[in-house]
Design a protein around this motif. Structure first.
Motif, short mmCIF file in Angstrom:
data_model
loop_
_atom_site.label_atom_id
_atom_site.label_comp_id
_atom_site.label_asym_id
_atom_site.label_seq_id
_atom_site.Cartn_x
_atom_site.Cartn_y
_atom_site.Cartn_z
N LEU A 43 56.91 53.40 37.08
CA LEU A 43 56.64 53.85 38.14
C LEU A 43 56.13 52.81 39.15
O LEU A 43 56.62 52.77 40.37
N THR A 44 55.10 52.02 38.49
CA THR A 44 54.87 50.89 39.67
C THR A 44 55.78 50.05 39.94
O THR A 44 56.00 49.48 40.95
N CYS A 57 59.16 50.58 40.03
CA CYS A 57 60.38 51.21 40.63
C CYS A 57 60.15 51.76 42.02
O CYS A 57 60.88 51.82 43.00
N LYS A 58 58.94 52.27 42.33
CA LYS A 58 58.36 52.70 43.59
C LYS A 58 58.19 51.53 44.81
O LYS A 58 58.05 51.44 45.77
N VAL A 66 56.49 51.20 48.04
CA VAL A 66 57.16 51.99 49.19
C VAL A 66 56.18 53.07 49.46
O VAL A 66 56.10 53.66 50.52
N ASP A 67 55.34 53.42 48.33
CA ASP A 67 54.58 54.90 48.64
C ASP A 67 53.50 54.52 49.77
O ASP A 67 53.13 55.28 50.69
N PRO A 108 63.40 60.95 50.01
CA PRO A 108 63.21 60.06 48.61
C PRO A 108 64.64 59.73 48.28
O PRO A 108 65.00 58.49 47.42
N TYR A 166 65.79 56.22 49.50
CA TYR A 166 65.00 55.11 48.67
C TYR A 166 65.89 55.02 47.27
O TYR A 166 66.17 53.95 47.00
N GLY A 216 65.88 52.20 44.62
CA GLY A 216 65.21 52.80 43.74
C GLY A 216 66.09 53.12 42.23
O GLY A 216 65.69 52.70 41.37
N VAL A 255 59.68 58.94 40.72
CA VAL A 255 59.51 58.27 41.75
C VAL A 255 59.89 59.15 43.21
O VAL A 255 59.12 59.10 44.10
N ILE A 315 56.95 61.31 43.91
CA ILE A 315 55.74 60.57 44.43
C ILE A 315 55.83 60.17 45.92
O ILE A 315 54.99 60.19 46.91
N LEU A 316 57.06 59.95 46.40
CA LEU A 316 57.34 59.61 47.77
C LEU A 316 57.16 60.42 48.65
O LEU A 316 57.06 60.77 49.77
#
Length: 397
Positions: A60-61, A63-64, A67-68, A85, A88, A93, A125, A128-129
Protein backbone atom coordinates in the motif's frame (compact mmCIF):
# COMPACT_ATOMS: atom_id res chain seq x y z
CA UNK A 1 -18.88 31.52 26.37
CA UNK A 2 -18.60 28.51 28.71
CA UNK A 3 -21.39 26.73 26.81
CA UNK A 4 -19.53 27.37 23.55
CA UNK A 5 -16.31 25.93 24.99
CA UNK A 6 -18.17 22.81 26.17
CA UNK A 7 -19.64 22.33 22.69
CA UNK A 8 -16.21 22.77 21.08
CA UNK A 9 -14.69 20.23 23.47
CA UNK A 10 -17.53 17.80 22.81
CA UNK A 11 -17.10 18.18 19.05
CA UNK A 12 -13.32 17.75 19.36
CA UNK A 13 -13.67 14.53 21.40
CA UNK A 14 -16.33 13.17 19.03
CA UNK A 15 -14.22 13.78 15.93
CA UNK A 16 -11.09 12.42 17.64
CA UNK A 17 -12.97 9.25 18.60
CA UNK A 18 -14.10 8.77 15.01
CA UNK A 19 -10.53 9.10 13.74
CA UNK A 20 -8.81 7.03 16.45
CA UNK A 21 -11.27 4.21 17.14
CA UNK A 22 -10.80 2.21 13.93
CA UNK A 23 -7.01 2.42 14.25
CA UNK A 24 -7.23 1.29 17.86
CA UNK A 25 -9.36 -1.73 16.93
CA UNK A 26 -6.87 -2.61 14.19
CA UNK A 27 -3.91 -2.38 16.58
CA UNK A 28 -5.66 -4.49 19.24
CA UNK A 29 -6.55 -7.05 16.57
CA UNK A 30 -2.94 -7.43 15.47
CA UNK A 31 -1.71 -7.62 19.08
CA UNK A 32 -4.19 -10.39 19.94
CA UNK A 33 -3.41 -12.25 16.71
CA UNK A 34 0.37 -12.14 17.14
CA UNK A 35 0.36 -12.80 20.91
CA UNK A 36 -0.35 -16.53 20.57
CA UNK A 37 -3.52 -16.29 22.70
CA UNK A 38 -5.91 -17.36 19.93
CA UNK A 39 -5.82 -21.06 20.68
CA UNK A 40 -8.32 -21.90 17.95
CA UNK A 41 -5.87 -20.66 15.28
CA UNK A 42 -2.80 -22.73 14.40
CA UNK A 43 0.47 -20.82 15.04
CA UNK A 44 1.71 -21.56 11.51
CA UNK A 45 -1.46 -19.98 10.09
CA UNK A 46 -1.01 -16.96 12.36
CA UNK A 47 2.51 -16.42 11.02
CA UNK A 48 1.29 -16.71 7.42
CA UNK A 49 -1.51 -14.22 8.16
CA UNK A 50 0.94 -11.73 9.71
CA UNK A 51 3.31 -12.04 6.76
CA UNK A 52 0.46 -11.57 4.26
CA UNK A 53 -0.81 -8.42 6.02
CA UNK A 54 2.77 -7.15 6.12
CA UNK A 55 2.90 -7.56 2.33
CA UNK A 56 -0.29 -5.51 2.04
CA UNK A 57 1.02 -2.73 4.28
CA UNK A 58 4.30 -2.49 2.37
CA UNK A 59 2.47 -2.73 -0.94
CA UNK A 60 0.00 0.00 0.00
CA UNK A 61 2.87 2.37 0.83
CA UNK A 62 4.63 1.53 -2.45
CA UNK A 63 1.58 1.63 -4.70
CA UNK A 64 -0.08 4.86 -3.49
CA UNK A 65 3.37 6.49 -3.64
CA UNK A 66 2.51 9.59 -1.61
CA UNK A 67 -0.47 10.53 -3.78
CA UNK A 68 -2.83 10.34 -0.78
CA UNK A 69 -0.89 13.09 1.04
CA UNK A 70 -0.85 15.29 -2.05
CA UNK A 71 -4.59 14.87 -2.54
CA UNK A 72 -5.23 15.67 1.12
CA UNK A 73 -3.27 18.94 0.83
CA UNK A 74 -4.96 19.84 -2.48
CA UNK A 75 -8.48 19.39 -1.15
CA UNK A 76 -7.75 21.26 2.05
CA UNK A 77 -7.15 24.22 -0.27
CA UNK A 78 -9.88 23.63 -2.84
CA UNK A 79 -12.96 21.59 -1.96
CA UNK A 80 -14.65 22.36 -5.29
CA UNK A 81 -12.64 19.63 -7.02
CA UNK A 82 -12.23 15.90 -6.64
CA UNK A 83 -9.94 13.24 -8.09
CA UNK A 84 -11.13 9.87 -9.34
CA UNK A 85 -9.02 6.96 -8.03
CA UNK A 86 -9.52 5.24 -11.39
CA UNK A 87 -7.38 7.96 -13.03
CA UNK A 88 -4.45 7.17 -10.73
CA UNK A 89 -4.91 3.42 -11.24
CA UNK A 90 -4.88 3.83 -15.04
CA UNK A 91 -1.85 6.13 -15.10
CA UNK A 92 0.44 4.73 -12.39
CA UNK A 93 -1.23 2.60 -9.75
CA UNK A 94 -1.96 -0.49 -11.84
CA UNK A 95 1.67 -0.85 -12.93
CA UNK A 96 2.99 -0.42 -9.38
CA UNK A 97 0.49 -2.95 -8.01
CA UNK A 98 1.35 -5.43 -10.77
CA UNK A 99 5.12 -5.08 -10.20
CA UNK A 100 4.74 -5.48 -6.45
CA UNK A 101 2.54 -8.57 -6.89
CA UNK A 102 5.16 -10.11 -9.21
CA UNK A 103 7.83 -9.50 -6.57
CA UNK A 104 5.66 -11.33 -4.03
CA UNK A 105 5.31 -14.19 -6.51
CA UNK A 106 9.09 -14.51 -6.86
CA UNK A 107 9.44 -14.53 -3.06
CA UNK A 108 6.59 -16.96 -2.30
CA UNK A 109 6.38 -18.95 -5.55
CA UNK A 110 2.62 -18.96 -5.02
CA UNK A 111 0.52 -17.66 -7.93
CA UNK A 112 -2.79 -17.67 -6.01
CA UNK A 113 -1.23 -15.68 -3.17
CA UNK A 114 0.15 -13.11 -5.63
CA UNK A 115 -3.23 -12.72 -7.33
CA UNK A 116 -4.90 -12.15 -3.98
CA UNK A 117 -2.26 -9.56 -3.04
CA UNK A 118 -2.94 -7.82 -6.37
CA UNK A 119 -6.72 -7.71 -5.83
CA UNK A 120 -6.47 -6.54 -2.19
CA UNK A 121 -4.02 -3.77 -3.11
CA UNK A 122 -6.10 -2.65 -6.09
CA UNK A 123 -9.17 -2.18 -3.88
CA UNK A 124 -7.24 -0.67 -0.94
CA UNK A 125 -5.37 1.93 -3.02
CA UNK A 126 -8.59 3.19 -4.61
CA UNK A 127 -10.38 3.24 -1.24
CA UNK A 128 -7.56 5.19 0.44
CA UNK A 129 -7.53 7.82 -2.32
CA UNK A 130 -11.24 8.38 -1.72
CA UNK A 131 -10.98 8.38 2.09
CA UNK A 132 -8.31 11.13 2.14
CA UNK A 133 -10.62 13.32 0.05
CA UNK A 134 -13.42 12.72 2.54
CA UNK A 135 -11.07 13.55 5.42
CA UNK A 136 -9.95 16.79 3.79
CA UNK A 137 -13.62 17.81 3.64
CA UNK A 138 -14.02 16.89 7.34
CA UNK A 139 -16.52 14.12 6.59
CA UNK A 140 -15.21 12.29 9.64
CA UNK A 141 -18.24 10.01 9.96
CA UNK A 142 -17.66 8.69 6.44
CA UNK A 143 -13.91 8.42 7.13
CA UNK A 144 -14.68 6.30 10.21
CA UNK A 145 -16.94 3.99 8.17
CA UNK A 146 -14.32 3.67 5.43
CA UNK A 147 -11.58 2.84 7.92
CA UNK A 148 -13.75 0.47 9.97
CA UNK A 149 -14.67 -1.61 6.91
CA UNK A 150 -11.01 -2.59 6.48
CA UNK A 151 -8.97 -4.27 9.24
CA UNK A 152 -11.43 -3.59 12.12
CA UNK A 153 -14.32 -5.35 10.32
CA UNK A 154 -11.99 -8.16 9.30
CA UNK A 155 -10.76 -8.76 12.86
CA UNK A 156 -14.29 -8.67 14.30
CA UNK A 157 -15.51 -11.11 11.61
CA UNK A 158 -12.44 -13.30 12.02
CA UNK A 159 -12.82 -13.60 15.80
CA UNK A 160 -16.53 -14.45 15.51
CA UNK A 161 -16.23 -16.91 12.62
CA UNK A 162 -13.08 -18.46 14.09
CA UNK A 163 -15.14 -20.10 16.83
CA UNK A 164 -17.24 -21.95 14.24
CA UNK A 165 -14.86 -22.60 11.33
CA UNK A 166 -11.26 -23.73 10.95
CA UNK A 167 -9.49 -20.96 9.05
CA UNK A 168 -6.67 -21.65 6.64
CA UNK A 169 -4.68 -18.96 4.85
CA UNK A 170 -6.91 -18.85 1.75
CA UNK A 171 -10.06 -18.50 3.87
CA UNK A 172 -8.42 -15.69 5.80
CA UNK A 173 -7.41 -13.82 2.63
CA UNK A 174 -10.85 -14.28 1.06
CA UNK A 175 -12.43 -12.83 4.19
CA UNK A 176 -10.09 -9.85 4.02
CA UNK A 177 -10.80 -9.46 0.28
CA UNK A 178 -14.54 -9.45 1.03
CA UNK A 179 -14.05 -6.63 3.56
CA UNK A 180 -11.89 -4.70 1.08
CA UNK A 181 -14.57 -5.08 -1.61
CA UNK A 182 -17.33 -3.92 0.74
CA UNK A 183 -15.23 -0.92 1.79
CA UNK A 184 -14.56 0.09 -1.82
CA UNK A 185 -18.26 -0.12 -2.73
CA UNK A 186 -19.28 1.98 0.29
CA UNK A 187 -16.62 4.71 -0.06
CA UNK A 188 -17.25 4.70 -3.82
CA UNK A 189 -20.83 5.70 -3.05
CA UNK A 190 -19.51 8.48 -0.75
CA UNK A 191 -17.25 9.68 -3.58
CA UNK A 192 -20.09 9.84 -6.11
CA UNK A 193 -22.08 11.97 -3.66
CA UNK A 194 -19.33 14.63 -3.54
CA UNK A 195 -20.54 17.61 -5.54
CA UNK A 196 -17.28 18.76 -7.15
CA UNK A 197 -15.48 18.99 -10.49
CA UNK A 198 -13.10 16.21 -11.53
CA UNK A 199 -9.48 17.37 -11.48
CA UNK A 200 -6.23 16.00 -12.89
CA UNK A 201 -3.46 17.26 -10.58
CA UNK A 202 0.27 17.08 -11.21
CA UNK A 203 1.98 14.88 -8.64
CA UNK A 204 5.45 15.48 -7.24
CA UNK A 205 6.71 11.97 -6.73
CA UNK A 206 9.62 13.03 -4.51
CA UNK A 207 7.06 13.04 -1.70
CA UNK A 208 6.27 9.45 -2.67
CA UNK A 209 9.95 8.56 -2.28
CA UNK A 210 9.89 10.27 1.11
CA UNK A 211 7.01 8.02 2.21
CA UNK A 212 8.83 4.91 1.01
CA UNK A 213 12.08 5.89 2.72
CA UNK A 214 10.17 6.82 5.89
CA UNK A 215 8.49 3.40 5.86
CA UNK A 216 11.87 1.67 5.52
CA UNK A 217 13.30 3.81 8.32
CA UNK A 218 10.55 2.73 10.74
CA UNK A 219 10.01 -0.85 9.57
CA UNK A 220 13.19 -2.35 8.08
CA UNK A 221 13.03 -5.27 10.51
CA UNK A 222 9.37 -5.97 9.66
CA UNK A 223 10.12 -5.87 5.93
CA UNK A 224 12.82 -8.50 6.44
CA UNK A 225 10.58 -10.56 8.72
CA UNK A 226 7.91 -10.56 6.01
CA UNK A 227 10.25 -12.59 3.81
CA UNK A 228 9.18 -15.54 5.94
CA UNK A 229 11.18 -18.63 4.98
CA UNK A 230 14.02 -16.52 3.58
CA UNK A 231 14.31 -14.72 6.93
CA UNK A 232 14.56 -18.03 8.73
CA UNK A 233 17.29 -19.20 6.35
CA UNK A 234 19.29 -15.96 6.25
CA UNK A 235 19.07 -15.00 9.92
CA UNK A 236 18.54 -18.37 11.59
CA UNK A 237 15.14 -17.55 13.15
CA UNK A 238 12.45 -20.13 13.73
CA UNK A 239 8.71 -19.55 13.24
CA UNK A 240 8.03 -18.83 16.91
CA UNK A 241 10.80 -16.22 17.00
CA UNK A 242 9.40 -14.48 13.91
CA UNK A 243 5.93 -14.36 15.50
CA UNK A 244 7.44 -13.01 18.74
CA UNK A 245 9.30 -10.23 16.91
CA UNK A 246 6.16 -9.28 15.01
CA UNK A 247 4.32 -9.12 18.34
CA UNK A 248 7.02 -6.87 19.83
CA UNK A 249 6.97 -4.61 16.76
CA UNK A 250 3.27 -3.86 17.33
CA UNK A 251 4.01 -1.81 20.44
CA UNK A 252 5.99 0.91 18.61
CA UNK A 253 3.20 0.99 16.03
CA UNK A 254 0.67 1.66 18.79
CA UNK A 255 2.84 4.53 20.07
CA UNK A 256 3.36 5.88 16.56
CA UNK A 257 -0.38 5.83 15.88
CA UNK A 258 -1.10 7.86 19.01
CA UNK A 259 1.67 10.41 18.33
CA UNK A 260 0.62 10.88 14.70
CA UNK A 261 -3.02 11.32 15.71
CA UNK A 262 -2.07 13.97 18.27
CA UNK A 263 0.51 15.73 16.09
CA UNK A 264 -1.83 18.69 15.53
CA UNK A 265 -1.56 19.44 19.26
CA UNK A 266 2.22 19.56 19.52
CA UNK A 267 3.58 19.49 15.98
CA UNK A 268 3.75 23.23 15.32
CA UNK A 269 5.52 23.94 18.63
CA UNK A 270 8.07 21.13 18.73
CA UNK A 271 9.48 20.74 15.21
CA UNK A 272 13.25 20.23 14.99
CA UNK A 273 15.14 21.87 12.13
CA UNK A 274 18.67 22.23 13.54
CA UNK A 275 20.97 21.52 16.46
CA UNK A 276 19.66 24.50 18.47
CA UNK A 277 16.05 23.32 18.13
CA UNK A 278 17.06 19.88 19.35
CA UNK A 279 18.93 21.22 22.40
CA UNK A 280 16.13 23.67 23.24
CA UNK A 281 13.49 20.96 23.04
CA UNK A 282 15.48 18.74 25.42
CA UNK A 283 15.95 21.60 27.89
CA UNK A 284 12.40 22.92 27.74
CA UNK A 285 10.62 19.57 27.97
CA UNK A 286 13.22 17.65 30.00
CA UNK A 287 10.83 16.52 32.73
CA UNK A 288 8.07 15.70 30.24
CA UNK A 289 10.47 13.61 28.13
CA UNK A 290 11.72 11.73 31.19
CA UNK A 291 8.11 11.05 32.18
CA UNK A 292 7.36 9.94 28.59
CA UNK A 293 10.25 7.45 28.68
CA UNK A 294 9.20 5.99 32.05
CA UNK A 295 5.59 5.67 30.87
CA UNK A 296 6.76 3.85 27.76
CA UNK A 297 8.87 1.51 29.87
CA UNK A 298 5.93 0.76 32.18
CA UNK A 299 3.41 0.18 29.39
CA UNK A 300 5.85 -1.90 27.33
CA UNK A 301 6.58 -4.15 30.30
CA UNK A 302 2.83 -4.57 30.81
CA UNK A 303 2.43 -5.21 27.07
CA UNK A 304 4.98 -8.06 27.09
CA UNK A 305 2.91 -9.88 29.72
CA UNK A 306 0.31 -10.42 26.99
CA UNK A 307 2.75 -12.62 25.03
CA UNK A 308 1.81 -16.30 25.22
CA UNK A 309 4.20 -17.85 22.73
CA UNK A 310 6.58 -20.74 23.24
CA UNK A 311 9.70 -18.65 23.86
CA UNK A 312 10.69 -16.07 26.47
CA UNK A 313 11.19 -12.37 25.62
CA UNK A 314 14.77 -11.55 26.55
CA UNK A 315 16.21 -8.14 27.49
CA UNK A 316 18.13 -8.11 24.20
CA UNK A 317 14.83 -8.46 22.34
CA UNK A 318 12.99 -6.00 24.58
CA UNK A 319 15.47 -3.09 24.39
CA UNK A 320 15.50 -2.37 20.61
CA UNK A 321 11.72 -2.03 20.49
CA UNK A 322 11.69 0.16 23.59
CA UNK A 323 14.32 2.35 21.91
CA UNK A 324 12.22 2.55 18.73
CA UNK A 325 9.20 3.64 20.80
CA UNK A 326 11.25 6.43 22.40
CA UNK A 327 12.82 7.61 19.14
CA UNK A 328 9.51 7.81 17.25
CA UNK A 329 8.78 11.19 18.82
CA UNK A 330 12.13 12.72 17.82
CA UNK A 331 12.03 11.27 14.29
CA UNK A 332 8.54 12.70 13.78
CA UNK A 333 9.64 16.14 14.98
CA UNK A 334 12.67 16.17 12.65
CA UNK A 335 10.53 14.98 9.71
CA UNK A 336 7.90 17.65 10.41
CA UNK A 337 10.68 20.25 10.50
CA UNK A 338 11.82 19.35 6.98
CA UNK A 339 8.26 19.14 5.63
CA UNK A 340 7.29 22.43 7.26
CA UNK A 341 10.06 24.18 5.31
CA UNK A 342 9.37 22.08 2.16
CA UNK A 343 12.88 20.63 2.12
CA UNK A 344 11.82 17.26 0.69
CA UNK A 345 15.12 16.61 -1.12
CA UNK A 346 17.16 17.22 2.04
CA UNK A 347 14.80 14.99 4.00
CA UNK A 348 15.13 12.21 1.40
CA UNK A 349 18.93 12.57 1.49
CA UNK A 350 19.07 12.21 5.29
CA UNK A 351 16.68 9.27 5.21
CA UNK A 352 18.79 7.54 2.55
CA UNK A 353 22.05 8.11 4.43
CA UNK A 354 20.51 6.80 7.67
CA UNK A 355 19.25 3.64 6.01
CA UNK A 356 22.52 3.04 4.11
CA UNK A 357 24.74 3.40 7.19
CA UNK A 358 22.46 1.20 9.29
CA UNK A 359 22.53 -1.51 6.60
CA UNK A 360 26.36 -1.42 6.65
CA UNK A 361 26.25 -1.78 10.42
CA UNK A 362 23.83 -4.68 10.01
CA UNK A 363 26.22 -6.51 7.69
CA UNK A 364 29.04 -5.99 10.18
CA UNK A 365 26.98 -7.55 12.99
CA UNK A 366 26.04 -10.47 10.75
CA UNK A 367 29.71 -10.90 9.84
CA UNK A 368 30.60 -11.33 13.52
CA UNK A 369 27.62 -13.71 13.91
CA UNK A 370 25.33 -11.60 16.11
CA UNK A 371 22.00 -13.41 15.63
CA UNK A 372 19.84 -10.68 17.15
CA UNK A 373 21.41 -7.98 14.95
CA UNK A 374 18.31 -7.66 12.77
CA UNK A 375 16.36 -6.32 15.75
CA UNK A 376 18.72 -3.34 15.96
CA UNK A 377 18.61 -2.18 12.34
CA UNK A 378 15.52 0.03 12.83
CA UNK A 379 16.66 1.80 16.04
CA UNK A 380 20.12 2.30 14.47
CA UNK A 381 18.54 3.98 11.42
CA UNK A 382 16.46 6.24 13.64
CA UNK A 383 19.45 7.22 15.81
CA UNK A 384 21.48 8.16 12.72
CA UNK A 385 18.56 10.13 11.27
CA UNK A 386 18.13 12.18 14.46
CA UNK A 387 21.92 12.57 14.82
CA UNK A 388 22.21 14.09 11.32
CA UNK A 389 20.07 17.06 12.39
CA UNK A 390 22.87 18.05 14.77
CA UNK A 391 24.90 19.08 11.72
CA UNK A 392 22.18 21.55 10.71
CA UNK A 393 23.61 24.61 12.49
CA UNK A 394 21.28 27.16 10.93
CA UNK A 395 17.53 27.02 10.54
CA UNK A 396 16.34 25.34 7.38
CA UNK A 397 14.85 28.01 5.18
Amino acid sequence: MKFLQINLLKEFLTQSLKLLSSGLITSIGFVVLSSGRLEFVNSDIVLEILIFTQYLMIGLTVCKFGVDNLLYVNFLVDETKKYSPFNYIKKNGLYLILIFSLIIYFIEKDLVNSILVFLCLLLDVMSILIIVQLGARKFFGQVFIGNFLSYPLFFVSFLILGFFFNFNKIAFVLLFLSCATLRFLVVGKFYRDINAVEMNPKFEFKLGFQQLLNYVLFKSDQILFSLGTLSMIWFGYNKNELQKYMFLSRFPELISGVLVSLVFLYGSKMTITNKNDFVELIKKYKLSLIGYIFLLLFFFLAYTLFWKGDSFISIGEFLPYLLISILIFFVNMVTLGFLKHEKINKLNFNLSISIFLAVLFQFFLLFISVKSSLLWITPMQMIIFVFLILFEKNEIN
